[in-house]
Design a protein around this motif. Structure first.
Motif, PDB file in Angstrom:
ATOM      1  N   ASP A  70      20.223   1.656  -1.349  1.00 59.10           N
ATOM      2  CA  ASP A  70      20.115   1.175   0.026  1.00 59.10           C
ATOM      3  C   ASP A  70      19.174  -0.032   0.108  1.00 59.10           C
ATOM      4  OD1 ASP A  70      21.859   3.174   0.780  1.00 59.10           O
ATOM      5  OD2 ASP A  70      20.296   4.461   1.656  1.00 59.10           O
ATOM      6  N   ALA A  71      18.039   0.042  -0.589  1.00 57.85           N
ATOM      7  CA  ALA A  71      17.091  -1.083  -0.584  1.00 57.85           C
ATOM      8  C   ALA A  71      17.715  -2.310  -1.237  1.00 57.85           C
ATOM      9  CB  ALA A  71      15.804  -0.688  -1.314  1.00 57.85           C
ATOM     10  N   LEU A  72      18.432  -2.107  -2.326  1.00 61.23           N
ATOM     11  CA  LEU A  72      19.112  -3.205  -3.001  1.00 61.23           C
ATOM     12  C   LEU A  72      20.175  -3.821  -2.092  1.00 61.23           C
ATOM     13  CD1 LEU A  72      19.669  -4.864  -5.569  1.00 61.23           C
ATOM     14  CD2 LEU A  72      21.193  -3.026  -6.299  1.00 61.23           C
ATOM     15  N   SER A  73      20.951  -2.978  -1.424  1.00 67.46           N
ATOM     16  CA  SER A  73      21.991  -3.472  -0.507  1.00 67.46           C
ATOM     17  C   SER A  73      21.376  -4.266   0.634  1.00 67.46           C
ATOM     18  CB  SER A  73      22.800  -2.305   0.052  1.00 67.46           C
ATOM     19  OG  SER A  73      23.474  -1.634  -0.983  1.00 67.46           O
ATOM     20  N   GLN A  74      20.261  -3.790   1.153  1.00 69.29           N
ATOM     21  CA  GLN A  74      19.578  -4.491   2.237  1.00 69.29           C
ATOM     22  C   GLN A  74      19.060  -5.850   1.752  1.00 69.29           C
ATOM     23  OE1 GLN A  74      16.480  -2.166   4.073  1.00 69.29           O
ATOM     24  NE2 GLN A  74      15.784  -3.864   5.350  1.00 69.29           N
ATOM     25  N   THR A  96      18.763   3.074 -12.289  1.00 69.93           N
ATOM     26  CA  THR A  96      17.997   3.443 -11.090  1.00 69.93           C
ATOM     27  C   THR A  96      18.702   3.026  -9.807  1.00 69.93           C
ATOM     28  OG1 THR A  96      16.650   1.452 -11.326  1.00 69.93           O
ATOM     29  CG2 THR A  96      15.732   3.513 -12.194  1.00 69.93           C
ATOM     30  N   HIS A  97      19.606   2.058  -9.877  1.00 68.40           N
ATOM     31  CA  HIS A  97      20.331   1.675  -8.664  1.00 68.40           C
ATOM     32  C   HIS A  97      21.276   2.781  -8.186  1.00 68.40           C
ATOM     33  CE1 HIS A  97      23.243   0.584 -11.766  1.00 68.40           C
ATOM     34  NE2 HIS A  97      24.176   0.485 -10.831  1.00 68.40           N
ATOM     35  N   ALA A  98      21.469   3.819  -8.976  1.00 71.66           N
ATOM     36  CA  ALA A  98      22.286   4.959  -8.555  1.00 71.66           C
ATOM     37  C   ALA A  98      21.534   5.847  -7.561  1.00 71.66           C
ATOM     38  CB  ALA A  98      22.718   5.792  -9.761  1.00 71.66           C
ATOM     39  N   VAL A  99      20.214   5.781  -7.556  1.00 75.28           N
ATOM     40  CA  VAL A  99      19.420   6.575  -6.618  1.00 75.28           C
ATOM     41  C   VAL A  99      19.689   6.028  -5.210  1.00 75.28           C
ATOM     42  CG1 VAL A  99      17.079   7.236  -5.937  1.00 75.28           C
ATOM     43  CG2 VAL A  99      17.664   7.024  -8.376  1.00 75.28           C
ATOM     44  N   ALA A 110      23.986  16.479 -19.085  1.00 73.13           N
ATOM     45  CA  ALA A 110      23.148  16.745 -17.914  1.00 73.13           C
ATOM     46  C   ALA A 110      22.749  15.435 -17.239  1.00 73.13           C
ATOM     47  CB  ALA A 110      21.911  17.544 -18.317  1.00 73.13           C
ATOM     48  N   LYS A 111      22.395  14.444 -18.039  1.00 72.28           N
ATOM     49  CA  LYS A 111      22.026  13.136 -17.475  1.00 72.28           C
ATOM     50  C   LYS A 111      23.221  12.519 -16.754  1.00 72.28           C
ATOM     51  CE  LYS A 111      20.933  10.024 -20.540  1.00 72.28           C
ATOM     52  NZ  LYS A 111      20.282   9.061 -21.450  1.00 72.28           N
ATOM     53  N   ASP A 112      24.392  12.611 -17.348  1.00 73.16           N
ATOM     54  CA  ASP A 112      25.605  12.083 -16.721  1.00 73.16           C
ATOM     55  C   ASP A 112      25.890  12.807 -15.412  1.00 73.16           C
ATOM     56  OD1 ASP A 112      28.083  10.440 -16.764  1.00 73.16           O
ATOM     57  OD2 ASP A 112      29.035  12.402 -16.966  1.00 73.16           O
ATOM     58  N   ALA A 113      25.721  14.133 -15.391  1.00 68.26           N
ATOM     59  CA  ALA A 113      25.965  14.908 -14.176  1.00 68.26           C
ATOM     60  C   ALA A 113      24.994  14.496 -13.068  1.00 68.26           C
ATOM     61  CB  ALA A 113      25.851  16.407 -14.466  1.00 68.26           C
ATOM     62  N   LEU A 114      23.735  14.285 -13.408  1.00 70.73           N
ATOM     63  CA  LEU A 114      22.741  13.872 -12.413  1.00 70.73           C
ATOM     64  C   LEU A 114      23.063  12.487 -11.861  1.00 70.73           C
ATOM     65  CD1 LEU A 114      20.121  14.193 -10.820  1.00 70.73           C
ATOM     66  CD2 LEU A 114      18.904  13.303 -12.832  1.00 70.73           C
ATOM     67  N   ILE A 115      23.355  11.543 -12.749  1.00 75.64           N
ATOM     68  CA  ILE A 115      23.683  10.183 -12.299  1.00 75.64           C
ATOM     69  C   ILE A 115      24.937  10.207 -11.428  1.00 75.64           C
ATOM     70  CG2 ILE A 115      24.437   7.892 -13.069  1.00 75.64           C
ATOM     71  CD1 ILE A 115      22.601   8.284 -15.530  1.00 75.64           C
ATOM     72  N   THR A 116      25.929  10.981 -11.830  1.00 78.50           N
ATOM     73  CA  THR A 116      27.164  11.088 -11.044  1.00 78.50           C
ATOM     74  C   THR A 116      26.873  11.657  -9.667  1.00 78.50           C
ATOM     75  OG1 THR A 116      28.522  11.309 -13.019  1.00 78.50           O
ATOM     76  CG2 THR A 116      29.466  12.139 -10.965  1.00 78.50           C
ATOM     77  N   TRP A 117      26.074  12.713  -9.592  1.00 72.67           N
ATOM     78  CA  TRP A 117      25.722  13.326  -8.314  1.00 72.67           C
ATOM     79  C   TRP A 117      25.003  12.318  -7.415  1.00 72.67           C
ATOM     80  CZ3 TRP A 117      20.854  14.652  -6.206  1.00 72.67           C
ATOM     81  CH2 TRP A 117      20.922  15.444  -5.057  1.00 72.67           C
ATOM     82  N   CYS A 148      28.831   0.914 -12.056  1.00 69.29           N
ATOM     83  CA  CYS A 148      28.932   2.263 -11.501  1.00 69.29           C
ATOM     84  C   CYS A 148      28.772   3.214 -12.686  1.00 69.29           C
ATOM     85  CB  CYS A 148      30.283   2.452 -10.823  1.00 69.29           C
ATOM     86  SG  CYS A 148      30.554   4.120 -10.223  1.00 69.29           S
ATOM     87  N   PRO A 149      27.604   3.816 -12.850  1.00 69.05           N
ATOM     88  CA  PRO A 149      27.328   4.580 -14.068  1.00 69.05           C
ATOM     89  C   PRO A 149      27.937   5.978 -14.115  1.00 69.05           C
ATOM     90  CG  PRO A 149      25.418   4.587 -12.639  1.00 69.05           C
ATOM     91  CD  PRO A 149      26.446   3.738 -11.964  1.00 69.05           C
TER      92      PRO A 149
END
Length: 176
Positions: free
Chosen positions: A35-39, A27-30, A74-81, A53-54
């Protein structure tokens, strides 16, 4: 994010200088979560030294002849995007290893030496380490964190996890 990091640091205060970041189901890829995690990290003065880095390269799978399930591609493509939207936001001097574990999710018991060798070769070319994600050993469904959530509990209690544990033992015994 602040509350989770604070709770973690209460138990492991020395980790404030060497925090390793990961999240369930990546979920940290979202971007909004990242941004919230970085903050939160900045607010608490935490030094992140390792970040999962997934993004999983497909070349090692192709070289090793992996059977890549379409749903995982498909899951990999979404996470990468999603992850690519976080470019330029990485903490300074943070290790980001090459990752393997999404494309064969649910089938990690098929990981073999040709695949690991292909990942190690690519990692060496990129000057990185390799991080391989396994979920070994299932638990009885009633002991899952959320046994009423059928998809989640089914994954936790999956026999595939026991097969992953067997594969890890095999790989350890045949280590080259």
């Amino acid at each position: 994010c602040v509350a989770q990091i604070q709770r973690y640091l209460t138990a492991f205060p020395l980790m404030k200088r060497t925090m390793r970041v990961d999240s369930h189901q990546h979920t940290h890829a979202v971007p909004a979560v990242f941004d919230a995690l970085s903050q939160a990290v900045a607010e608490l003065g935490v030094t992140v030294t390792h970040l999962r880095c997934p993004i999983e390269p497909l070349a090692p799978h192709r070289a090793a002849g992996s059977n890549m399930p379409p749903v995982n591609l498909a899951k990999d493509a979404l996470i990468t995007w999603l992850w690519r939207k976080n470019r330029g936001k990485m903490p300074a001097a943070c290790e980001v290893p090459l990752f393997c574990g999404v494309v064969l999710s649910g089938a990690m018991d098929t990981v073999d030496w040709p695949l690991l060798d292909a990942f190690e070769s690519l990692a060496a070319d990129r000057g990185k380490n390799v991080q391989v994600l396994f979920h070994p050993v299932s638990v009885p469904i009633e002991q899952c964190l959320d046994p009423e959530n059928a998809p989640f509990a089914g994954a936790c209690a999956s026999e595939a996890r026991n097969r992953e544990a067997e594969r890890l033992r095999y790989l350890a015994e045949t280590h080259r």
